[in-house]
Enzyme design. Sequence first.
Site, PDB file in Angstrom:
ATOM      1  N   THR A   1      13.588 -10.422  65.069  1.00  0.00           N
ATOM      2  CA  THR A   1      12.721  -9.362  63.377  1.00  0.00           C
ATOM      3  C   THR A   1      12.598 -11.404  63.354  1.00  0.00           C
ATOM      4  OG1 THR A   1      14.951  -9.612  62.065  1.00  0.00           O
ATOM      5  CG2 THR A   1      13.412  -7.463  62.471  1.00  0.00           C
ATOM      6  N   SER A   2      12.441 -12.017  63.265  1.00  0.00           N
ATOM      7  CA  SER A   2      12.163 -13.678  63.103  1.00  0.00           C
ATOM      8  C   SER A   2      11.073 -14.362  62.712  1.00  0.00           C
ATOM      9  CB  SER A   2      13.342 -14.088  63.478  1.00  0.00           C
ATOM     10  OG  SER A   2      13.787 -15.921  63.162  1.00  0.00           O
ATOM     11  N   ARG A   3      10.876 -14.989  64.462  1.00  0.00           N
ATOM     12  CA  ARG A   3       9.053 -15.552  64.940  1.00  0.00           C
ATOM     13  C   ARG A   3       9.177 -14.377  66.200  1.00  0.00           C
ATOM     14  NH1 ARG A   3       7.866 -15.563  60.301  1.00  0.00           N
ATOM     15  NH2 ARG A   3       7.891 -17.005  58.770  1.00  0.00           N
TER      16      ARG A   3
ATOM     17  N   ALA B   1      10.146  -6.767  57.456  1.00  0.00           N
ATOM     18  CA  ALA B   1      10.960  -6.961  57.621  1.00  0.00           C
ATOM     19  C   ALA B   1      11.031  -6.740  55.589  1.00  0.00           C
ATOM     20  CB  ALA B   1      11.840  -7.453  58.196  1.00  0.00           C
TER      21      ALA B   1
ATOM     22  N   GLU C   1       0.600 -12.416  66.335  1.00  0.00           N
ATOM     23  CA  GLU C   1       0.110 -11.172  65.121  1.00  0.00           C
ATOM     24  C   GLU C   1      -0.258 -10.860  64.855  1.00  0.00           C
ATOM     25  OE1 GLU C   1       4.399 -11.276  63.191  1.00  0.00           O
ATOM     26  OE2 GLU C   1       3.153 -12.091  61.830  1.00  0.00           O
TER      27      GLU C   1
END
Length: 334
Positions: free
Chosen positions: A232-234, A297, A263
């Site tokens: 869920t970070s990068r 998130a 993304e």
Amino acid sequence: MKVAVFSTKVYDRKFLSDANSPTQNELVFFEPRLNRDTAILAAGFPAVCVFVHDQVDAPTLELLASRGTRLVVLRCAGFNNVDLQAAADLGITVVRVPAYSPYGVAEHAVGLILSLNRKIHRAYNRVREGNFSLDGLLGFNLHERTVGIVGTGKIGLILAQIMKGFGCHILAYDVYRNPELEALGGKYVELPELFANSDIISLHCPLIPETHHLINAEAIEQIKPGVMLINTSRGALIDTQAVIEGLKSGKIGYLGVDVYEQESELFFEDLSGAIIQDDIFQRLTTFPNVLITGHQAFFTAEALHNIAETTFANIADIEQGRSCPNEIRAQVPA
Ligand code: NAD
């Protein structure tokens, strides 16, 4: 202050307008992202307000500066999309929102873990089609499983606290030790030990040169077969092509991601009528044991409220000549 607000959706407009009413900045909302082509929209605005996919590179900053912009207000924590040195050279101040949703992000990671484990995303569709078979829905107890957390700052620590509540063992890796994690019973180990012993690996470190493709073919060699990998970070913490190979071989048992390396071409837009050209992303969506969300998130009401409040507090600090704790500057070389 007159602020050109880029990359705005309906929800941004609502939370920003609500938080702005006592401060009375003059907000003009623009839907496009800020980049070299759209910088002209900000002509005459002393401030621009931007989010994660706006391109605040040197040419864009030069265009902004030449038309009177002196302040870049980030509605996010990360600033990898801003050329801080160019901003400094042009006399442009940059401020950000350093923390707005640590609980939201950690809770979303838990949502991915639970959904992947118990196949809730698949069960939802089955039951709606009248298929009540349990074949293929077998999960495992989280109790007594080992969760490996990479990056034990705000979000990683909260995830550790939640998973401790499920009865999990916590392994951790960080360049700094967080005493609160150790007080919980979490154990710091080196990355190879974390990879070899974790049933679930969750990434919560920033994207910096040292962490780029942290999960690559070499790391996948070291992991426990069948591991659940959560990011869920990068997106670029993961080498997606290597992870696809790991999924195909079965070495990776589950993948839950809220972020993806490419993304910015996809996320935050409705592309349901378009032909998606990214074959790597499309391959990921074909696995039954992969769950992808589109950088949501952080997306809670509390987070949007905090982002808006901090954004206007930052603007007020700069406008009134106070020092702003959320100002970011280019690192001076040692
Ligand atoms: P934080 O700064 O509180 O914690 C990051 C931790 O990573 C720190 O403890 C730091 O020491 C550690 N770290 C730094 N370099 C490292 C390395 N090389 N290896 C291992 N650990 C290292 O940040 P946070 O608020 O917990 O956020 C973590 C990440 O979550 C952010 O960097 C951001 O990319 C991401 N994030 C995602 C969303 C989303 O909506 N998906 C929202 C907010 C933040």
